[in-house]
Scaffold this active site. Structure first.
Site, mmCIF file in Angstrom:
data_model
loop_
_atom_site.group_PDB
_atom_site.id
_atom_site.type_symbol
_atom_site.label_atom_id
_atom_site.label_comp_id
_atom_site.label_asym_id
_atom_site.label_seq_id
_atom_site.Cartn_x
_atom_site.Cartn_y
_atom_site.Cartn_z
ATOM 1 C CG ASP A 34 -2.078 -1.095 1.196
ATOM 2 O OD1 ASP A 34 -1.992 -1.965 0.180
ATOM 3 O OD2 ASP A 34 -2.637 -1.028 2.221
ATOM 4 C CG HIS A 181 2.322 0.078 4.462
ATOM 5 N ND1 HIS A 181 1.821 -0.935 5.407
ATOM 6 C CD2 HIS A 181 0.753 0.726 4.296
ATOM 7 C CE1 HIS A 181 0.687 -0.931 5.905
ATOM 8 N NE2 HIS A 181 0.146 -0.154 5.210
#
Length: 219
Positions: A34, A181
């Site tokens: 992400d 992430h």
């Protein structure tokens, strides 16, 4: 320390069965990243994935795609999947339905401007926070909402890399969708944890797939 559960709660799977979390796929792991793309982290992730002939899914922020289109194109050229993570990381619980949908659609327009026309539109709500009305509207617009099965916690500086590693290997199983992430905030943990996680599952005979390769019929 931010409060989170490494494993997606079973009650939420029951309440929202159409939201993707764990996928019925033996010996497969679904790595997701992400908040990118950014030059400080995303190319490093792509290189590591290539070492394992692995595919993954990148949930991109529209604003970052506009800033770094060459990295976005590199994700596509390496045949990874891409999903929508809103234009500037909106919290759905603090945003009205109309502006939330507009923000998401703006990101989809950025994808289109970069010659990306996905057959399946994947969407992951930032922070995992989305209102039911927002979700319904996105589903009506043909988005598949992706949550997760396991979250590493790599973004939390109060959590050690070892704890992030254990969060994953103690919880991820066949078909798990795992959240990492590709952000500067997470990189301290990510650069230590991701190689260990990939080595661990590769040695156990797992393959790493993107969501475009997932058997999602009925999910």
């Amino acid at each position: 320390m931010s409060l989170f559960l490494p494993k997606y709660p079973s009650v939420l799977k029951l309440l929202y069965p159409k939201r993707i979390s764990r996928i019925k796929d033996k010996n497969a792991i679904y790595l997701t990243f992400d908040d990118g793309p950014i030059p400080e982290v995303t190319p490093w992730v792509l290189d590591l994935l290539e070492e394992y002939s692995a595919k993954a899914t990148f949930f991109c922020i529209g604003e970052n795609v506009e800033k770094h289109p060459e990295i976005f194109r590199s994700i596509l050229e390496k045949e990874h999947a891409v999903g929508n993570h809103t234009y500037n990381h909106l919290n759905g619980w603090k945003t009205g339905k109309a502006p939330y949908i507009e923000n998401t659609q703006k990101t989809q327009q950025v994808f289109t401007a970069n010659k990306f026309f996905p057959e399946t539109k994947f969407f992951r709500p930032p922070y995992g926070k989305i209102m039911n009305a927002q979700a319904r509207d996105l589903v009506e617009k043909s988005y598949k909402i992706v949550m997760w099965d396991v979250i590493s916690g790599d973004y939390d500086h109060s959590i050690s890399a070892e704890k992030c590693y254990r969060n994953v290997i103690y919880n991820a199983v066949d078909g798990s969708t795992i959240v990492f992430h590709d952000s500067e905030k997470a990189f301290k943990n990510l650069r230590e944890v991701l190689p260990r996680v990939m080595r661990y599952y590769a040695e156990k005979g797992f393959t790493f797939k993107s969501l475009t390769d997932a058997p999602l019929k009925g999910q």
